[in-house]
Design a protein around this motif. Structure first.
Motif, PDB file in Angstrom:
ATOM      1  N   MET A 347       0.839  -1.196   0.000  1.00 45.63           N
ATOM      2  CA  MET A 347       0.000   0.000   0.000  1.00 45.63           C
ATOM      3  C   MET A 347       0.881   1.255   0.000  1.00 45.63           C
ATOM      4  O   MET A 347       2.072   1.190   0.306  1.00 45.63           O
ATOM      5  N   ARG A 348       0.253   2.367  -0.325  1.00 48.95           N
ATOM      6  CA  ARG A 348       0.986   3.645  -0.380  1.00 48.95           C
ATOM      7  C   ARG A 348       1.084   4.254   1.015  1.00 48.95           C
ATOM      8  O   ARG A 348       0.121   4.237   1.785  1.00 48.95           O
ATOM      9  N   SER A 349       2.239   4.784   1.343  1.00 51.46           N
ATOM     10  CA  SER A 349       2.434   5.444   2.639  1.00 51.46           C
ATOM     11  C   SER A 349       2.150   6.935   2.506  1.00 51.46           C
ATOM     12  O   SER A 349       2.056   7.472   1.397  1.00 51.46           O
ATOM     13  N   LEU A 350       2.025   7.606   3.639  1.00 49.97           N
ATOM     14  CA  LEU A 350       1.770   9.044   3.624  1.00 49.97           C
ATOM     15  C   LEU A 350       3.027   9.809   3.216  1.00 49.97           C
ATOM     16  O   LEU A 350       4.153   9.315   3.349  1.00 49.97           O
ATOM     17  N   SER A 351       2.827  11.020   2.746  1.00 46.08           N
ATOM     18  CA  SER A 351       3.941  11.839   2.257  1.00 46.08           C
ATOM     19  C   SER A 351       4.696  12.494   3.411  1.00 46.08           C
ATOM     20  O   SER A 351       4.264  12.471   4.567  1.00 46.08           O
ATOM     21  N   LYS A 352       5.832  13.101   3.083  1.00 42.56           N
ATOM     22  CA  LYS A 352       6.609  13.834   4.088  1.00 42.56           C
ATOM     23  C   LYS A 352       5.845  15.042   4.601  1.00 42.56           C
ATOM     24  O   LYS A 352       6.027  15.472   5.741  1.00 42.56           O
ATOM     25  N   ASP A 398       1.709   6.323  14.360  1.00 44.91           N
ATOM     26  CA  ASP A 398       0.521   6.384  13.514  1.00 44.91           C
ATOM     27  C   ASP A 398       0.900   6.762  12.081  1.00 44.91           C
ATOM     28  O   ASP A 398       0.357   6.207  11.114  1.00 44.91           O
ATOM     29  N   TYR A 399       1.846   7.696  11.943  1.00 44.68           N
ATOM     30  CA  TYR A 399       2.303   8.106  10.610  1.00 44.68           C
ATOM     31  C   TYR A 399       2.932   6.943   9.864  1.00 44.68           C
ATOM     32  O   TYR A 399       2.654   6.703   8.686  1.00 44.68           O
ATOM     33  N   LYS A 400       3.794   6.178  10.566  1.00 47.34           N
ATOM     34  CA  LYS A 400       4.477   5.056   9.921  1.00 47.34           C
ATOM     35  C   LYS A 400       3.514   3.918   9.576  1.00 47.34           C
ATOM     36  O   LYS A 400       3.715   3.198   8.603  1.00 47.34           O
ATOM     37  N   ASN A 401       2.466   3.759  10.392  1.00 40.90           N
ATOM     38  CA  ASN A 401       1.515   2.670  10.156  1.00 40.90           C
ATOM     39  C   ASN A 401       0.442   3.016   9.117  1.00 40.90           C
ATOM     40  O   ASN A 401      -0.204   2.115   8.570  1.00 40.90           O
ATOM     41  N   SER A 402       0.243   4.298   8.867  1.00 45.22           N
ATOM     42  CA  SER A 402      -0.838   4.717   7.972  1.00 45.22           C
ATOM     43  C   SER A 402      -0.511   4.381   6.523  1.00 45.22           C
ATOM     44  O   SER A 402       0.575   4.688   6.024  1.00 45.22           O
ATOM     45  N   ARG A 403      -1.471   3.754   5.853  1.00 43.15           N
ATOM     46  CA  ARG A 403      -1.335   3.361   4.451  1.00 43.15           C
ATOM     47  C   ARG A 403      -2.689   3.523   3.763  1.00 43.15           C
ATOM     48  O   ARG A 403      -3.726   3.567   4.406  1.00 43.15           O
ATOM     49  N   TYR A 404      -2.675   3.577   2.435  1.00 50.63           N
ATOM     50  CA  TYR A 404      -3.933   3.639   1.690  1.00 50.63           C
ATOM     51  C   TYR A 404      -3.708   3.124   0.283  1.00 50.63           C
ATOM     52  O   TYR A 404      -2.577   3.101  -0.224  1.00 50.63           O
ATOM     53  N   SER A 415      -4.428   2.480   9.611  1.00 51.84           N
ATOM     54  CA  SER A 415      -3.992   3.550  10.508  1.00 51.84           C
ATOM     55  C   SER A 415      -3.915   3.004  11.932  1.00 51.84           C
ATOM     56  O   SER A 415      -4.354   1.886  12.206  1.00 51.84           O
ATOM     57  N   GLY A 416      -3.364   3.815  12.828  1.00 51.59           N
ATOM     58  CA  GLY A 416      -3.271   3.427  14.229  1.00 51.59           C
ATOM     59  C   GLY A 416      -1.857   3.498  14.744  1.00 51.59           C
ATOM     60  O   GLY A 416      -0.893   3.383  13.978  1.00 51.59           O
ATOM     61  N   GLN A 464      -6.489  10.599   7.814  1.00 51.53           N
ATOM     62  CA  GLN A 464      -6.039  11.994   7.785  1.00 51.53           C
ATOM     63  C   GLN A 464      -4.781  12.171   6.934  1.00 51.53           C
ATOM     64  O   GLN A 464      -3.965  11.266   6.796  1.00 51.53           O
ATOM     65  N   ASP A 465      -4.674  13.371   6.384  1.00 56.37           N
ATOM     66  CA  ASP A 465      -3.432  13.872   5.800  1.00 56.37           C
ATOM     67  C   ASP A 465      -2.960  13.105   4.561  1.00 56.37           C
ATOM     68  O   ASP A 465      -1.765  12.818   4.397  1.00 56.37           O
TER      69      ASP A 465
END
Length: 488
Positions: A347-352, A398-404, A415-416, A464-465
């Protein structure tokens, strides 16, 4: 005509309701009729008489409620009548029933009975139709009536069924039954052995009423001066706690079974208190795979089915597949029992930019806590610092675990921080979406996206984000739902 063939619940429901009445009022019975027996105080006599009148009225109402409650299935519709003076009529078309839940407690087993609940998509008291005391044969008949009135939308019929010219479905496939090793892992992962602590504390307080434990404690203190006795006592307590955890886990999960056929998913569990749950596959709105921090360390996960109807008593967790599956087995089982669903590992991770905004976003909880510490106890200033560090650690996790991920008609969110949740649903099952942007998110080119699925209560999933480009892609993806929209 309907009254002649209508049925009542089993008569054993009457003493069962009496028992619940006594159990719920045991405190008042002891206070009024045991501790204050023979009291000459006027207010106490009034309370005793008043409570006695209340109990008599409840006993009569229990009998009348059982006598007047009747049900009948006629032409695919369940008819229910109740009430003596004020008659109540209720009709429930069986094709509107979403899920079926069966529960057999120890009390039911003694009398060879069971309970059955039809769950509909309606809210409030009208959402379920319980048959609390019926024979197992009657439960099978009701389930058979329900099964015969279910219709599968054409879009949801598997392609292999169409290719076989709609031949009868094969027998149920058993996907999982726990082994001894699974029960052992579950007993440690669930920390069920810790439940022994409050039991021992209660036992200690009870013994203290009958035995002089202060002198006994002095004797024990001298006895425990010997190191080998301490070792034996600690080892003994550990063995008892572990044994207690294994037994309690086996009682709850020992007879777990997950199975399915072409149309339904079946979940059974429990040794003393048995429960069974079935749901049509097309009623599954989404799948949620959760992991606590302990389960992540051990590589375990829990899979929940989010359905259109209620799943009954929350304590039973009837919509949960075995809560201690290995993560790979959990992913594989979702695809086994729900061939229409796909679980993508990548899955895709969140951006910087998302990381920056999470570091800059103010924590109002920390601000209020710091102000309270400054005002009431300035000497505890270090608590504010510790809290701030913990908040940022959780944000980073949470940032490292978040994917979409958007994958054709599927969408996945993860998330989480301490507990993670992977949410998977189909576009045709999403009834509404939301895209929001705060002022701070606008500065960083980010947005918050949310899906809403039909459930009871309605299920909201938010991430989020994400980048604003992905938010636009998410909106376009949802607007294309008319290509394969599904009506239920």
């Amino acid at each position: 005509m309907m009254e002649e063939h209508a049925k009542r619940l089993h008569p054993i429901k009457i003493p069962f309701e009496f028992w619940k009445l006594l159990k719920g009022n045991v405190f008042f019975i002891i206070m009024l009729y045991v501790l204050n027996f023979g009291s000459e105080k006027m207010y106490m006599k009034v309370l005793q008489i008043g409570f006695l009148v209340y109990l008599v009225w409840k006993v009569i109402s229990v009998i009348l409620k059982w006598y007047t409650y009747k049900y009948q299935i006629k032409e695919g519709t369940l008819y229910i009548t109740s009430g003596l003076v004020s008659k109540s009529y209720r009709t429930v078309p069986l094709h509107k029933v979403q899920n079926v839940q069966q529960r057999t407690t120890l009390f039911h087993k003694i009398f060879r009975l069971t309970s059955l609940t039809f769950e509909t998509g309606m809210t409030g008291d009208q959402g379920s139709v319980p048959f609390e005391m019926i024979s197992r044969k009657e439960a099978e008949r009701l389930e058979g009536e329900y099964a015969s009135k279910q219709e599968i939308p054409v879009n949801d019929i598997p392609e292999e069924r169409i290719a076989e010219d709609m031949e009868p479905a094969i027998e149920k496939t058993i996907h999982f039954t726990p082994s001894k090793h699974d029960v052992l892992k579950a007993s440690f992962t669930s920390l069920s052995f810790l439940a022994l602590i409050p039991i021992l504390a209660t036992l200690y307080n009870t013994l203290d009423d009958f035995i002089d434990l202060e002198n006994a404690e002095g004797f024990l203190a001298k006895l425990l001066d010997t190191w080998w006795i301490i070792t034996i006592v600690i080892a003994g307590l550990i063995c008892v706690a572990v044994a207690f955890g294994i037994v309690s886990t086996f009682v709850r999960y020992g007879k777990y079974e997950i199975s399915s056929d072409h149309e339904r998913i079946y979940i059974k569990k429990g040794v003393l208190d048995e429960s069974a749950f079935s749901i049509r596959k097309e009623k599954v709105q989404a799948v949620e795979i959760t992991q606590t921090i302990i389960k992540r360390v051990l590589g375990l996960a829990e899979v929940k089915l989010i359905s259109a109807g209620s799943t009954g008593d929350e304590e039973l967790e009837t919509n949960t597949l075995y809560p201690f599956l290995s993560i790979e087995r959990a992913y594989g089982m979702v695809e086994e029992i729900l061939p229409a669903y796909k679980v993508e590992r990548s899955m895709r991770s969140l951006s910087k930019q998302a990381f920056k905004i999470r570091m800059l976003r103010p924590s109002f909880f920390w601000i209020l806590t710091t102000l309270a510490i400054y005002y009431f106890k300035p000497s505890l200033w270090y608590i504010s610092l510790i809290l701030l560090v913990l908040i940022y650690i959780l944000r980073i996790m949470d940032y490292k675990n978040s994917r979409y991920l958007l994958n054709d008609e599927f969408i996945q969110f993860k998330s989480g921080s301490l507990e993670t949740s992977l949410f998977i649903t189909k576009r045709s099952k999403v009834i509404q979406i939301e895209v929001e942007r705060s002022k701070l998110q606008k500065l960083f080119g980010l947005a918050t996206i949310e899906t809403i699925n039909r459930s009871k209560p309605v299920h909201h999933t938010k991430l989020q984000d994400v980048s604003v480009e992905y938010a636009d892609e998410f909106y376009t993806w949802y607007m294309d739902r008319t290509k394969n929209i599904q009506f239920e």
